[in-house]
Write a protein that holds these residues in place. Structure first.
Motif, PDB file in Angstrom:
ATOM      1  N   ARG A   1       0.829  -1.213   0.000  1.00  0.00           N
ATOM      2  CA  ARG A   1       0.000   0.000   0.000  1.00  0.00           C
ATOM      3  C   ARG A   1       0.859   1.258   0.000  1.00  0.00           C
ATOM      4  NH1 ARG A   1      -2.597  -3.261   3.840  1.00  0.00           N
ATOM      5  NH2 ARG A   1      -1.745  -2.032   5.571  1.00  0.00           N
ATOM      6  N   LEU A   2       1.986   1.210   0.725  1.00  0.00           N
ATOM      7  CA  LEU A   2       2.853   2.383   0.809  1.00  0.00           C
ATOM      8  C   LEU A   2       3.513   2.690  -0.530  1.00  0.00           C
ATOM      9  CD1 LEU A   2       4.233   4.528   2.662  1.00  0.00           C
ATOM     10  CD2 LEU A   2       6.085   2.849   3.001  1.00  0.00           C
ATOM     11  N   ILE A   3       3.995   1.661  -1.209  1.00  0.00           N
ATOM     12  CA  ILE A   3       4.751   1.851  -2.449  1.00  0.00           C
ATOM     13  C   ILE A   3       3.829   1.949  -3.668  1.00  0.00           C
ATOM     14  CG2 ILE A   3       6.471   0.813  -3.985  1.00  0.00           C
ATOM     15  CD1 ILE A   3       7.701  -0.482  -1.461  1.00  0.00           C
ATOM     16  N   LEU A   4       2.849   1.065  -3.742  1.00  0.00           N
ATOM     17  CA  LEU A   4       2.000   1.005  -4.929  1.00  0.00           C
ATOM     18  C   LEU A   4       0.741   1.854  -4.814  1.00  0.00           C
ATOM     19  CD1 LEU A   4       2.144  -2.863  -5.534  1.00  0.00           C
ATOM     20  CD2 LEU A   4       3.575  -1.110  -6.601  1.00  0.00           C
ATOM     21  N   GLY A   5       0.220   1.971  -3.588  1.00  0.00           N
ATOM     22  CA  GLY A   5      -1.085   2.600  -3.423  1.00  0.00           C
ATOM     23  C   GLY A   5      -2.180   1.602  -3.748  1.00  0.00           C
ATOM     24  N   THR A   6      -3.338   1.765  -3.148  1.00  0.00           N
ATOM     25  CA  THR A   6      -4.410   0.786  -3.349  1.00  0.00           C
ATOM     26  C   THR A   6      -4.981   0.812  -4.768  1.00  0.00           C
ATOM     27  OG1 THR A   6      -5.992   2.376  -2.441  1.00  0.00           O
ATOM     28  CG2 THR A   6      -5.082   0.746  -0.920  1.00  0.00           C
ATOM     29  N   ASN A   7      -4.743   1.878  -5.517  1.00  0.00           N
ATOM     30  CA  ASN A   7      -5.234   1.930  -6.895  1.00  0.00           C
ATOM     31  C   ASN A   7      -4.420   1.074  -7.849  1.00  0.00           C
ATOM     32  OD1 ASN A   7      -7.329   3.663  -6.316  1.00  0.00           O
ATOM     33  ND2 ASN A   7      -6.257   5.516  -6.988  1.00  0.00           N
ATOM     34  N   HIS A   8      -3.229   0.659  -7.422  1.00  0.00           N
ATOM     35  CA  HIS A   8      -2.337  -0.051  -8.333  1.00  0.00           C
ATOM     36  C   HIS A   8      -1.987  -1.458  -7.832  1.00  0.00           C
ATOM     37  CE1 HIS A   8      -1.823   3.537 -10.755  1.00  0.00           C
ATOM     38  NE2 HIS A   8      -1.563   4.230  -9.659  1.00  0.00           N
ATOM     39  N   THR A   9      -2.756  -1.985  -6.905  1.00  0.00           N
ATOM     40  CA  THR A   9      -2.564  -3.361  -6.450  1.00  0.00           C
ATOM     41  C   THR A   9      -3.542  -4.269  -7.189  1.00  0.00           C
ATOM     42  OG1 THR A   9      -4.086  -2.958  -4.609  1.00  0.00           O
ATOM     43  CG2 THR A   9      -1.732  -2.709  -4.168  1.00  0.00           C
ATOM     44  N   TRP A  10      -3.460  -5.554  -6.902  1.00  0.00           N
ATOM     45  CA  TRP A  10      -4.346  -6.541  -7.520  1.00  0.00           C
ATOM     46  C   TRP A  10      -5.782  -6.259  -7.109  1.00  0.00           C
ATOM     47  CZ3 TRP A  10      -5.932 -11.679  -5.189  1.00  0.00           C
ATOM     48  CH2 TRP A  10      -6.620 -12.459  -6.126  1.00  0.00           C
ATOM     49  N   THR A  11      -6.690  -6.199  -8.080  1.00  0.00           N
ATOM     50  CA  THR A  11      -8.085  -5.867  -7.785  1.00  0.00           C
ATOM     51  C   THR A  11      -8.781  -6.934  -6.957  1.00  0.00           C
ATOM     52  OG1 THR A  11      -8.757  -6.841  -9.914  1.00  0.00           O
ATOM     53  CG2 THR A  11      -8.345  -4.458  -9.864  1.00  0.00           C
TER      54      THR A  11
END
Length: 420
Positions: A224-234
């Protein structure tokens, strides 16, 4: 085909004191089992990724809920393991051709970047947001493109393969076997200590007591810190199973494959000796992984160190068994379908992934007054009426695999191989 020897008109004896002809360089050993192993892995991936319905699946064809493993959890590490083996064989061949380190590094980076971009393009497909966007009721085409970019998954299966390949290839390019073992130990023990001993921010607890959670452990926090929740696996949002921290031990999986490749490539050793040692090493790895599981559970989503050792051991045993059957016992009548999958893995992965996105998500048809995905319609019409749900779901997956076997067979017969 006749196996009788041709009559000799001249002596083939080589006398170093009188001959002026240089000895012939031995041909490069080609182990069919490597293509078969890779092909089995690719076919298995298609089988588990494309069921008729996700609500009716036989347990071995599902991932473990969290800790533990199923046969499905072996597919991805098996592929990274064979990436490591072929990396060693490829780099060795390039060195034998006279390529210098600079050329080899450029090749590694070029190949890794292409693989990553293919994975990113798959994540972006169809390159704009499909369907209704709740936050933008009257979205324009440009709004949909921007929304897709703002929510695209940065990491994933192909991006992990790319990153792991680059790191494993560079780390093993000029290191000795001893140094490679030290690096692998550092990666796996370092990851274990980090995941269990470092306090997770906001949790007031060390990571070891949070390993049973999906979104409270250290890896999820860094996702979450590096990718953000918009860019993780849906499928998870709060963590990414191919996230940054868990990619570190995955490098160890490929490096173990490199070490296996070093051993397999020792042509001065009899083939049976190489097979036996590979089987023994794999058995030991499985035992060590199961023992490590007591303190650092086997977990595919976290790619735990015990998971690395256990699955690498399983890969060694599986590959050794295939080598014994195919290359030592010469039983090859069953291998053709898997060779077809094995020689074109990128086409199989990218092509099947794009097709799955189309038929599972984007392409809808009217069925009994409802708009449903074309995949669901095929499943309901062709398989569900005459088979129990789980069997029907498996039958659809098998049909999907056979379809891609047909596509890849056409490419194989025309000698079309996509290499990166």
């Amino acid at each position: 085909m006749s196996t009788a020897a041709s009559p000799r008109t001249t002596s083939t004896r080589y006398d170093a004191t009188t001959s002026t002809v240089a000895p012939v360089t031995p041909k490069r050993e080609r182990l069919l089992s490597l293509d078969v192993f890779r092909g089995l892995t690719i076919a298995g991936m298609l089988l588990v990724n494309d069921p008729g319905t996700w609500s009716a699946i036989f347990p071995p064809l599902e991932h473990a809920a969290w800790n533990g493993w199923t046969p499905t959890d072996l597919i991805f590490p098996f592929f990274l393991f064979i990436v490591g083996i072929t990396t060693h064989l490829s780099l060795s061949a390039r060195r034998a051709r006279g390529d210098d380190d600079s050329a080899i590094v450029k090749q590694i980076l070029r190949r890794g970047i292409i693989i990553y971009l293919l994975g990113f393009a798959m994540a972006m497909f169809p390159f704009y947001q499909w369907g209704t966007i709740d936050a933008i009721p009257n979205a324009t085409a440009w709004d949909r493109i921007i929304y897709r970019i703002e929510h695209v998954r940065i990491l994933g299966v192909l991006p992990r393969i790319a990153i792991v390949y680059i790191c494993a290839a560079l780390l093993t390019l000029k290191t000795t076997l001893k140094q490679q073992i030290i690096i692998i130990a550092g990666l796996l023990f370092g990851y274990w200590f980090a995941m269990t001993l470092i306090p997770v921010p906001g949790e007031n607890a060390i990571g070891g007591v949070l390993l049973h959670t999906r979104d409270r452990n250290l890896a999820a926090y860094l996702d979450r810190l590096i990718l953000g929740t918009n860019h993780t696996w849906t499928g998870s949002v709060t963590f990414d199973p191919e996230g940054p921290l868990s990619t570190i031990p995955a490098i160890g999986t490929a490096m173990l494959g490199v070490i296996a490749g070093r051993w397999i490539a020792l042509r001065e050793k009899p083939l049976l000796e190489r097979i036996s040692a590979l089987f023994a090493a794999g058995s030991l790895g499985m035992v060590l992984g199961l023992m490590w599981n007591w303190s650092f559970p086997i977990n595919k989503n976290l790619w735990t160190s015990s998971y690395v050792i256990f699955t690498a051991g399983m890969a060694c045993v599986a590959l050794a068994t295939i080598m014994w059957i195919v290359d030592y016992c010469n039983v090859k009548w069953w291998t053709k379908p898997f060779v077809v999958f094995g020689v074109n893995p990128i086409v199989a992965f990218v092509g099947s992934g794009v097709m799955a996105r189309l038929i599972y998500t984007l392409w809808h048809v009217n069925y009994q007054g409802h708009s449903i995905a074309i995949q669901d319609a095929i499943y309901r019409i062709l398989f569900l009426p005459w088979l129990p749900p789980r069997v029907a779901s498996l039958a659809f997956a098998i049909a999907f695999v056979l379809l891609w076997y047909g596509i890849l067979t056409v490419l194989y017969r025309r000698n079309i191989v996509l290499k990166v």
